[in-house]
Design a protein around this motif. Sequence first.
Motif, PDB file in Angstrom:
ATOM      1  N   GLU A  13       2.787  -3.192   8.825  1.00  0.00           N
ATOM      2  CA  GLU A  13       3.242  -3.477   7.845  1.00  0.00           C
ATOM      3  C   GLU A  13       2.309  -4.368   7.117  1.00  0.00           C
ATOM      4  O   GLU A  13       1.964  -4.513   5.691  1.00  0.00           O
ATOM      5  CB  GLU A  13       4.273  -3.745   7.950  1.00  0.00           C
ATOM      6  CG  GLU A  13       5.688  -3.112   8.718  1.00  0.00           C
ATOM      7  CD  GLU A  13       7.083  -3.393   9.416  1.00  0.00           C
ATOM      8  OE1 GLU A  13       7.660  -3.104   8.157  1.00  0.00           O
ATOM      9  OE2 GLU A  13       6.536  -4.240   9.860  1.00  0.00           O
ATOM     10  N   LEU A  14       1.921  -5.502   8.123  1.00  0.00           N
ATOM     11  CA  LEU A  14       0.825  -6.278   7.470  1.00  0.00           C
ATOM     12  C   LEU A  14      -0.508  -6.213   6.857  1.00  0.00           C
ATOM     13  O   LEU A  14      -0.710  -6.218   5.621  1.00  0.00           O
ATOM     14  CB  LEU A  14       0.415  -7.720   8.242  1.00  0.00           C
ATOM     15  CG  LEU A  14       1.855  -8.421   8.693  1.00  0.00           C
ATOM     16  CD1 LEU A  14       1.485  -9.535  10.012  1.00  0.00           C
ATOM     17  CD2 LEU A  14       2.244  -8.678   8.007  1.00  0.00           C
ATOM     18  N   SER A  15      -0.841  -4.906   7.616  1.00  0.00           N
ATOM     19  CA  SER A  15      -2.195  -4.167   7.117  1.00  0.00           C
ATOM     20  C   SER A  15      -2.177  -3.560   6.094  1.00  0.00           C
ATOM     21  O   SER A  15      -3.159  -3.722   4.618  1.00  0.00           O
ATOM     22  CB  SER A  15      -2.663  -3.653   8.129  1.00  0.00           C
ATOM     23  OG  SER A  15      -4.376  -2.493   7.586  1.00  0.00           O
ATOM     24  N   SER A  16      -0.658  -2.944   5.800  1.00  0.00           N
ATOM     25  CA  SER A  16      -0.737  -2.081   4.922  1.00  0.00           C
ATOM     26  C   SER A  16      -0.413  -3.231   3.718  1.00  0.00           C
ATOM     27  O   SER A  16      -0.359  -2.753   2.628  1.00  0.00           O
ATOM     28  CB  SER A  16       0.974  -1.514   4.684  1.00  0.00           C
ATOM     29  OG  SER A  16       1.483  -0.790   3.356  1.00  0.00           O
ATOM     30  N   LEU A  17       0.306  -4.855   3.690  1.00  0.00           N
ATOM     31  CA  LEU A  17       0.506  -5.034   2.229  1.00  0.00           C
ATOM     32  C   LEU A  17      -1.165  -6.185   1.828  1.00  0.00           C
ATOM     33  O   LEU A  17      -0.895  -6.591   0.920  1.00  0.00           O
ATOM     34  CB  LEU A  17       1.545  -6.793   2.943  1.00  0.00           C
ATOM     35  CG  LEU A  17       1.973  -7.601   2.355  1.00  0.00           C
ATOM     36  CD1 LEU A  17       2.468  -6.156   0.383  1.00  0.00           C
ATOM     37  CD2 LEU A  17       2.219  -8.474   2.790  1.00  0.00           C
ATOM     38  N   ARG A  18      -1.840  -6.127   3.503  1.00  0.00           N
ATOM     39  CA  ARG A  18      -2.908  -6.533   3.118  1.00  0.00           C
ATOM     40  C   ARG A  18      -3.634  -5.764   2.036  1.00  0.00           C
ATOM     41  O   ARG A  18      -4.480  -6.462   0.533  1.00  0.00           O
ATOM     42  CB  ARG A  18      -4.004  -6.842   3.999  1.00  0.00           C
ATOM     43  CG  ARG A  18      -5.118  -7.269   3.918  1.00  0.00           C
ATOM     44  CD  ARG A  18      -5.771  -8.062   5.194  1.00  0.00           C
ATOM     45  NE  ARG A  18      -5.086  -8.091   6.511  1.00  0.00           N
ATOM     46  CZ  ARG A  18      -5.297  -9.653   6.077  1.00  0.00           C
ATOM     47  NH1 ARG A  18      -5.889 -11.180   4.740  1.00  0.00           N
ATOM     48  NH2 ARG A  18      -5.020 -10.167   7.312  1.00  0.00           N
TER      49      ARG A  18
ATOM     50  N   GLN B 237       3.264 -14.683   6.848  1.00  0.00           N
ATOM     51  CA  GLN B 237       2.937 -14.552   7.960  1.00  0.00           C
ATOM     52  C   GLN B 237       1.314 -14.265   8.316  1.00  0.00           C
ATOM     53  O   GLN B 237       0.943 -14.980   9.660  1.00  0.00           O
ATOM     54  CB  GLN B 237       4.163 -13.616   8.608  1.00  0.00           C
ATOM     55  CG  GLN B 237       3.618 -13.043   9.589  1.00  0.00           C
ATOM     56  CD  GLN B 237       4.270 -11.362   9.643  1.00  0.00           C
ATOM     57  OE1 GLN B 237       4.595 -11.291   9.720  1.00  0.00           O
ATOM     58  NE2 GLN B 237       4.029 -10.753  11.251  1.00  0.00           N
ATOM     59  N   MET B 238       0.555 -13.778   7.837  1.00  0.00           N
ATOM     60  CA  MET B 238      -0.810 -13.530   7.383  1.00  0.00           C
ATOM     61  C   MET B 238      -1.638 -14.754   7.147  1.00  0.00           C
ATOM     62  O   MET B 238      -2.577 -15.231   7.450  1.00  0.00           O
ATOM     63  CB  MET B 238      -0.640 -12.460   6.328  1.00  0.00           C
ATOM     64  CG  MET B 238      -0.560 -10.989   7.010  1.00  0.00           C
ATOM     65  SD  MET B 238      -1.215 -10.209   6.308  1.00  0.00           S
ATOM     66  CE  MET B 238      -0.311 -10.030   4.126  1.00  0.00           C
ATOM     67  N   SER B 239      -1.148 -15.845   6.367  1.00  0.00           N
ATOM     68  CA  SER B 239      -1.993 -17.766   6.096  1.00  0.00           C
ATOM     69  C   SER B 239      -1.847 -18.029   7.474  1.00  0.00           C
ATOM     70  O   SER B 239      -1.337 -18.005   8.597  1.00  0.00           O
ATOM     71  CB  SER B 239      -1.216 -17.527   4.640  1.00  0.00           C
ATOM     72  OG  SER B 239       0.303 -18.319   5.108  1.00  0.00           O
ATOM     73  N   GLU B 240      -3.549 -19.078   6.912  1.00  0.00           N
ATOM     74  CA  GLU B 240      -3.963 -19.292   8.031  1.00  0.00           C
ATOM     75  C   GLU B 240      -2.545 -20.627   8.122  1.00  0.00           C
ATOM     76  O   GLU B 240      -2.721 -21.411   8.665  1.00  0.00           O
ATOM     77  CB  GLU B 240      -4.732 -20.285   7.951  1.00  0.00           C
ATOM     78  CG  GLU B 240      -5.977 -18.891   7.928  1.00  0.00           C
ATOM     79  CD  GLU B 240      -6.365 -18.577   9.476  1.00  0.00           C
ATOM     80  OE1 GLU B 240      -6.384 -19.401  10.436  1.00  0.00           O
ATOM     81  OE2 GLU B 240      -6.586 -17.432   9.106  1.00  0.00           O
ATOM     82  N   CYS B 241      -1.988 -21.669   6.802  1.00  0.00           N
ATOM     83  CA  CYS B 241      -1.540 -22.167   6.411  1.00  0.00           C
ATOM     84  C   CYS B 241      -1.129 -22.144   4.985  1.00  0.00           C
ATOM     85  O   CYS B 241      -2.122 -21.457   4.033  1.00  0.00           O
ATOM     86  CB  CYS B 241      -2.600 -23.499   6.810  1.00  0.00           C
ATOM     87  SG  CYS B 241      -3.779 -24.373   5.489  1.00  0.00           S
ATOM     88  N   LEU B 242       0.222 -22.977   4.506  1.00  0.00           N
ATOM     89  CA  LEU B 242       0.865 -23.545   3.799  1.00  0.00           C
ATOM     90  C   LEU B 242      -0.201 -24.622   3.052  1.00  0.00           C
ATOM     91  O   LEU B 242      -0.110 -25.950   3.302  1.00  0.00           O
ATOM     92  CB  LEU B 242       1.891 -23.142   3.448  1.00  0.00           C
ATOM     93  CG  LEU B 242       1.972 -23.619   2.100  1.00  0.00           C
ATOM     94  CD1 LEU B 242       2.111 -22.911   1.055  1.00  0.00           C
ATOM     95  CD2 LEU B 242       4.209 -23.862   1.995  1.00  0.00           C
ATOM     96  N   LEU B 243      -0.664 -25.007   1.618  1.00  0.00           N
ATOM     97  CA  LEU B 243      -1.231 -26.059   1.464  1.00  0.00           C
ATOM     98  C   LEU B 243      -0.189 -25.963   0.367  1.00  0.00           C
ATOM     99  O   LEU B 243       0.185 -25.127  -0.762  1.00  0.00           O
ATOM    100  CB  LEU B 243      -2.659 -25.364   0.304  1.00  0.00           C
ATOM    101  CG  LEU B 243      -3.398 -25.814   1.511  1.00  0.00           C
ATOM    102  CD1 LEU B 243      -4.900 -25.190   1.051  1.00  0.00           C
ATOM    103  CD2 LEU B 243      -3.549 -26.596   2.707  1.00  0.00           C
ATOM    104  N   PHE B 244      -0.019 -27.291   0.245  1.00  0.00           N
ATOM    105  CA  PHE B 244       1.207 -28.444  -1.065  1.00  0.00           C
ATOM    106  C   PHE B 244       1.042 -28.704  -1.265  1.00  0.00           C
ATOM    107  O   PHE B 244       0.661 -30.484  -0.530  1.00  0.00           O
ATOM    108  CB  PHE B 244       2.493 -27.614  -0.443  1.00  0.00           C
ATOM    109  CG  PHE B 244       4.069 -27.916  -0.423  1.00  0.00           C
ATOM    110  CD1 PHE B 244       4.503 -26.677  -1.740  1.00  0.00           C
ATOM    111  CD2 PHE B 244       4.881 -29.023  -1.313  1.00  0.00           C
ATOM    112  CE1 PHE B 244       5.367 -26.935  -2.515  1.00  0.00           C
ATOM    113  CE2 PHE B 244       5.792 -29.364  -2.120  1.00  0.00           C
ATOM    114  CZ  PHE B 244       6.146 -27.979  -2.919  1.00  0.00           C
ATOM    115  N   THR B 245       0.781 -29.020  -2.571  1.00  0.00           N
ATOM    116  CA  THR B 245      -0.031 -29.819  -3.275  1.00  0.00           C
ATOM    117  C   THR B 245       0.765 -30.822  -4.309  1.00  0.00           C
ATOM    118  O   THR B 245      -0.326 -31.489  -5.602  1.00  0.00           O
ATOM    119  CB  THR B 245      -1.351 -30.112  -3.963  1.00  0.00           C
ATOM    120  OG1 THR B 245      -1.240 -28.813  -4.837  1.00  0.00           O
ATOM    121  CG2 THR B 245      -2.206 -30.085  -3.281  1.00  0.00           C
ATOM    122  N   SER B 246       1.726 -30.406  -4.643  1.00  0.00           N
ATOM    123  CA  SER B 246       2.537 -31.290  -5.609  1.00  0.00           C
ATOM    124  C   SER B 246       2.628 -32.674  -5.761  1.00  0.00           C
ATOM    125  O   SER B 246       3.304 -33.642  -4.542  1.00  0.00           O
ATOM    126  CB  SER B 246       4.313 -30.294  -5.241  1.00  0.00           C
ATOM    127  OG  SER B 246       4.911 -30.824  -6.006  1.00  0.00           O
TER     128      SER B 246
END
Length: 195
Positions: free
Chosen positions: A82-87, A169-178
């Motif tokens: 599923e992740l490969s398809s979404l990618r 799920q696929m990302s290395e991390c979330l960046l949140f700069t607010s």
Amino acid sequence: VLPHTPVVVTVHDLIPFVMPSEYPWMRRERALPMRQFRSADAVIAVSQSTANDLRRLAGVDPARISVISEGVTPHRQRSDAELSSLRGKLRLPGRFVLAVGTFDPRKRIDVLADVVRGLRMHHDIALVIAGSQGNFAAAVENALVRAGLTAHARVLGHVGDEELGGLYQMSECLLFTSAYEGFGLPPLEAMAAGT
């Protein structure tokens, strides 16, 4: 004489009043609700920060404020297929950091772009931004150009909940700069997804 109908108001944030120079058009549109906050029978704030802003900026009696934190339903874990398809569908890079939301001024797109530029000095990683940018699309594009990221960034626009779960799920991390939030759902969503 009409019977009194109790009024309960839920407030997510007062950002146009906390940062009025950044949102002059919103401040005008939201002047009436500020008066309604003071006259409502009860006010629900989504965080203690918003409750503090209601007291400080809108003059709401603390006895009428209840803090009820927001929550998220965890996204289901997707299979590798599923992740490969979404990618493939979203044309995602191999490794990426994720940013979620509309990058209005307080979300600090320039800071985000600078962070990713710094990461790229040591890692082969790209930036993926999920969220409709609307009137801020040019500011996002300009920040990516200034940081030299146009070839290493993907601005997806709005994505559905299923796609967003896969991105977390696929990302290395979330960046949140607010610079300021009433609550800030993306970090909570990322934690719920195990990002």
